[in-house]
Motif scaffolding. Structure first.
Motif, PDB file in Angstrom:
ATOM      1  N   ASN A 128      47.883  64.702 -19.264  1.00  0.00           N
ATOM      2  CA  ASN A 128      46.436  64.894 -19.352  1.00  0.00           C
ATOM      3  C   ASN A 128      45.544  63.875 -20.060  1.00  0.00           C
ATOM      4  O   ASN A 128      44.349  63.845 -19.917  1.00  0.00           O
ATOM      5  N   GLY A 129      46.477  62.782 -20.645  1.00  0.00           N
ATOM      6  CA  GLY A 129      45.543  61.787 -21.445  1.00  0.00           C
ATOM      7  C   GLY A 129      44.942  62.565 -22.646  1.00  0.00           C
ATOM      8  O   GLY A 129      43.789  61.829 -23.031  1.00  0.00           O
ATOM      9  N   THR A 130      45.383  63.418 -23.130  1.00  0.00           N
ATOM     10  CA  THR A 130      44.546  64.185 -24.402  1.00  0.00           C
ATOM     11  C   THR A 130      45.685  63.891 -25.626  1.00  0.00           C
ATOM     12  O   THR A 130      46.727  64.162 -25.456  1.00  0.00           O
ATOM     13  N   THR A 131      45.188  64.047 -26.884  1.00  0.00           N
ATOM     14  CA  THR A 131      45.718  64.339 -28.055  1.00  0.00           C
ATOM     15  C   THR A 131      46.245  65.603 -28.266  1.00  0.00           C
ATOM     16  O   THR A 131      45.649  66.454 -28.034  1.00  0.00           O
ATOM     17  N   VAL A 132      47.339  65.607 -28.730  1.00  0.00           N
ATOM     18  CA  VAL A 132      48.117  67.069 -29.093  1.00  0.00           C
ATOM     19  C   VAL A 132      48.407  66.933 -30.535  1.00  0.00           C
ATOM     20  O   VAL A 132      49.078  66.145 -30.792  1.00  0.00           O
ATOM     21  N   PHE A 133      48.069  68.142 -31.168  1.00  0.00           N
ATOM     22  CA  PHE A 133      48.534  68.125 -32.659  1.00  0.00           C
ATOM     23  C   PHE A 133      49.011  69.533 -32.689  1.00  0.00           C
ATOM     24  O   PHE A 133      48.635  70.727 -32.167  1.00  0.00           O
ATOM     25  N   ILE A 134      50.284  69.620 -33.271  1.00  0.00           N
ATOM     26  CA  ILE A 134      51.149  70.739 -33.470  1.00  0.00           C
ATOM     27  C   ILE A 134      51.278  70.612 -35.126  1.00  0.00           C
ATOM     28  O   ILE A 134      52.128  70.007 -35.824  1.00  0.00           O
ATOM     29  N   SER A 135      50.765  72.080 -35.696  1.00  0.00           N
ATOM     30  CA  SER A 135      50.719  72.260 -36.919  1.00  0.00           C
ATOM     31  C   SER A 135      52.341  72.928 -37.565  1.00  0.00           C
ATOM     32  O   SER A 135      52.507  72.725 -38.700  1.00  0.00           O
ATOM     33  N   ASN A 136      52.874  73.162 -36.434  1.00  0.00           N
ATOM     34  CA  ASN A 136      54.199  74.104 -36.917  1.00  0.00           C
ATOM     35  C   ASN A 136      55.065  73.835 -35.416  1.00  0.00           C
ATOM     36  O   ASN A 136      54.979  74.521 -34.779  1.00  0.00           O
ATOM     37  N   LEU A 137      56.057  72.813 -35.761  1.00  0.00           N
ATOM     38  CA  LEU A 137      57.010  72.390 -34.668  1.00  0.00           C
ATOM     39  C   LEU A 137      57.829  73.544 -34.513  1.00  0.00           C
ATOM     40  O   LEU A 137      58.150  73.352 -33.211  1.00  0.00           O
ATOM     41  N   ASN A 138      58.134  74.595 -35.294  1.00  0.00           N
ATOM     42  CA  ASN A 138      59.029  75.740 -34.902  1.00  0.00           C
ATOM     43  C   ASN A 138      58.595  76.580 -33.837  1.00  0.00           C
ATOM     44  O   ASN A 138      59.216  77.050 -33.234  1.00  0.00           O
ATOM     45  N   GLY A 139      57.135  76.722 -33.981  1.00  0.00           N
ATOM     46  CA  GLY A 139      56.517  77.694 -33.114  1.00  0.00           C
ATOM     47  C   GLY A 139      56.076  77.044 -31.883  1.00  0.00           C
ATOM     48  O   GLY A 139      55.715  77.908 -31.029  1.00  0.00           O
ATOM     49  N   GLU A 140      56.553  75.593 -31.647  1.00  0.00           N
ATOM     50  CA  GLU A 140      55.790  75.336 -30.292  1.00  0.00           C
ATOM     51  C   GLU A 140      57.055  75.232 -29.243  1.00  0.00           C
ATOM     52  O   GLU A 140      58.138  74.330 -29.361  1.00  0.00           O
ATOM     53  N   GLU A 141      56.767  75.975 -28.312  1.00  0.00           N
ATOM     54  CA  GLU A 141      57.988  76.167 -27.162  1.00  0.00           C
ATOM     55  C   GLU A 141      58.290  74.636 -26.430  1.00  0.00           C
ATOM     56  O   GLU A 141      59.177  74.517 -26.068  1.00  0.00           O
ATOM     57  N   HIS A 142      57.205  73.829 -26.229  1.00  0.00           N
ATOM     58  CA  HIS A 142      57.320  72.533 -25.354  1.00  0.00           C
ATOM     59  C   HIS A 142      57.850  71.513 -26.269  1.00  0.00           C
ATOM     60  O   HIS A 142      57.895  70.259 -26.013  1.00  0.00           O
ATOM     61  N   PHE A 143      58.128  71.657 -27.699  1.00  0.00           N
ATOM     62  CA  PHE A 143      58.530  70.648 -28.452  1.00  0.00           C
ATOM     63  C   PHE A 143      60.195  70.379 -28.450  1.00  0.00           C
ATOM     64  O   PHE A 143      60.930  71.455 -28.868  1.00  0.00           O
ATOM     65  N   LEU A 144      60.545  69.531 -27.690  1.00  0.00           N
ATOM     66  CA  LEU A 144      61.961  69.408 -27.484  1.00  0.00           C
ATOM     67  C   LEU A 144      63.061  69.173 -28.339  1.00  0.00           C
ATOM     68  O   LEU A 144      64.112  69.077 -28.113  1.00  0.00           O
ATOM     69  N   ARG A 145      62.491  68.731 -29.592  1.00  0.00           N
ATOM     70  CA  ARG A 145      63.572  68.198 -30.599  1.00  0.00           C
ATOM     71  C   ARG A 145      63.273  68.943 -31.823  1.00  0.00           C
ATOM     72  O   ARG A 145      63.316  68.348 -32.968  1.00  0.00           O
ATOM     73  N   LYS A 146      63.149  70.311 -31.601  1.00  0.00           N
ATOM     74  CA  LYS A 146      62.966  71.105 -32.929  1.00  0.00           C
ATOM     75  C   LYS A 146      63.874  71.135 -33.720  1.00  0.00           C
ATOM     76  O   LYS A 146      63.785  71.052 -35.005  1.00  0.00           O
ATOM     77  N   ASP A 147      65.142  71.173 -33.238  1.00  0.00           N
ATOM     78  CA  ASP A 147      66.391  71.010 -34.218  1.00  0.00           C
ATOM     79  C   ASP A 147      66.518  69.750 -34.986  1.00  0.00           C
ATOM     80  O   ASP A 147      66.605  69.947 -36.342  1.00  0.00           O
ATOM     81  N   ALA A 148      66.314  68.713 -34.355  1.00  0.00           N
ATOM     82  CA  ALA A 148      66.304  67.334 -35.028  1.00  0.00           C
ATOM     83  C   ALA A 148      65.207  67.242 -36.079  1.00  0.00           C
ATOM     84  O   ALA A 148      65.289  66.837 -37.219  1.00  0.00           O
ATOM     85  N   ALA A 149      64.123  67.742 -35.812  1.00  0.00           N
ATOM     86  CA  ALA A 149      62.905  67.620 -36.495  1.00  0.00           C
ATOM     87  C   ALA A 149      62.985  68.671 -37.829  1.00  0.00           C
ATOM     88  O   ALA A 149      62.799  68.325 -38.971  1.00  0.00           O
ATOM     89  N   ASP A 150      63.629  69.991 -37.727  1.00  0.00           N
ATOM     90  CA  ASP A 150      63.908  70.806 -38.524  1.00  0.00           C
ATOM     91  C   ASP A 150      64.989  70.242 -39.615  1.00  0.00           C
ATOM     92  O   ASP A 150      64.705  70.352 -40.783  1.00  0.00           O
ATOM     93  N   ARG A 151      65.986  69.768 -39.050  1.00  0.00           N
ATOM     94  CA  ARG A 151      67.034  69.051 -40.136  1.00  0.00           C
ATOM     95  C   ARG A 151      66.506  67.869 -40.728  1.00  0.00           C
ATOM     96  O   ARG A 151      66.834  67.695 -42.045  1.00  0.00           O
ATOM     97  N   ALA A 152      65.364  67.070 -40.592  1.00  0.00           N
ATOM     98  CA  ALA A 152      64.868  66.107 -40.942  1.00  0.00           C
ATOM     99  C   ALA A 152      63.663  66.643 -41.979  1.00  0.00           C
ATOM    100  O   ALA A 152      63.175  65.585 -42.621  1.00  0.00           O
ATOM    101  N   GLY A 153      63.554  67.735 -41.550  1.00  0.00           N
ATOM    102  CA  GLY A 153      62.495  68.384 -42.804  1.00  0.00           C
ATOM    103  C   GLY A 153      60.822  67.967 -42.213  1.00  0.00           C
ATOM    104  O   GLY A 153      60.057  68.278 -43.013  1.00  0.00           O
ATOM    105  N   LEU A 154      60.647  67.924 -41.149  1.00  0.00           N
ATOM    106  CA  LEU A 154      59.415  67.567 -40.549  1.00  0.00           C
ATOM    107  C   LEU A 154      58.861  68.781 -39.809  1.00  0.00           C
ATOM    108  O   LEU A 154      59.450  69.660 -39.355  1.00  0.00           O
ATOM    109  N   LYS A 155      57.560  68.850 -40.057  1.00  0.00           N
ATOM    110  CA  LYS A 155      56.782  70.135 -39.727  1.00  0.00           C
ATOM    111  C   LYS A 155      55.522  70.085 -38.728  1.00  0.00           C
ATOM    112  O   LYS A 155      55.216  71.039 -37.931  1.00  0.00           O
ATOM    113  N   THR A 156      55.007  68.825 -38.873  1.00  0.00           N
ATOM    114  CA  THR A 156      53.721  68.720 -37.828  1.00  0.00           C
ATOM    115  C   THR A 156      53.971  67.364 -36.869  1.00  0.00           C
ATOM    116  O   THR A 156      54.507  66.133 -37.462  1.00  0.00           O
ATOM    117  N   CYS A 157      53.316  67.323 -35.978  1.00  0.00           N
ATOM    118  CA  CYS A 157      53.486  66.340 -34.901  1.00  0.00           C
ATOM    119  C   CYS A 157      51.911  66.145 -34.466  1.00  0.00           C
ATOM    120  O   CYS A 157      51.154  67.000 -34.131  1.00  0.00           O
TER     121      CYS A 157
END
Length: 179
Positions: A128-157
């Motif tokens: 789509n060529g658009t910016t995407v902001f995710i304020s809660n990675l755990n709640g985003e179904e299309h974020f494929l790296r939830k487990d790795a991000a959670d282990r690293a303590g990351l919450k926002t993308c």
């Protein structure tokens, strides 16, 4: 004989002037913050422009840009992906981390995914060529790296397309530990 025979008193209502002074004083911190942010943005664009002019290859330019953006804006992790053909990513091109040990798992997971073939946040930015902001990675179904991000303590993308002639030429992706 030196006695007072009269007096003149003059009163001026300074209420409006005092209110105006208070309003200006109250605006100063907001104006200073705005000026500081603008100066930081100009400095950041200048550094990235210099690196683009002096860089030897695109990977080096993205590496410098990621480092400058992440350190200036205080995002602990950043990735860059170059588009090799319309709708197809080259893969992980460059990355920045404020703590490489903490975020190595996310980097390895990211490097192993072909986002062009998957229903993902990066795939969405690519299509789509658009910016995407995710304020809660755990709640985003299309974020494929939830487990790795959670282990690293990351919450926002934040994923931002780099556009050239109305086409996505690259994608910059940033992560933060705060929601």
């Amino acid at each position: 004989d030196g006695g007072i025979i009269g007096a003149i008193a003059s009163f001026i209502d300074i209420t409006q002037r005092r209110l105006a002074e208070q309003n200006l004083t109250a605006l100063n911190p907001a104006l200073e913050k705005l000026a500081s942010g603008t100066a930081r943005g100009i400095h950041l664009m200048h550094l990235i422009g210099l690196s683009a002019n002096n860089g030897t290859d695109i990977r080096e330019i993205f590496q410098i840009a990621l480092t400058e953006i992440c350190t200036t804006l205080r995002w602990p992790v950043g990735f860059a992906y170059i588009v090799e053909a319309p709708g197809r990513l080259h893969g992980l091109t460059a990355w920045y981390s404020s703590n490489p040990e903490q975020y190595e798992g996310l980097r390895r997971t990211t490097a192993s995914i072909d986002f062009s073939l998957k229903e993902s946040v990066i795939g969405l930015v690519l299509r789509n060529g658009t910016t995407v902001f995710i304020s809660n990675l755990n709640g985003e179904e299309h974020f494929l790296r939830k487990d790795a991000a959670d282990r690293a303590g990351l919450k926002t993308c934040l994923a931002v397309p780099v556009m050239v002639h109305n086409q996505v030429a690259a994608i910059l992706e940033f992560f933060h530990t705060e929601s």
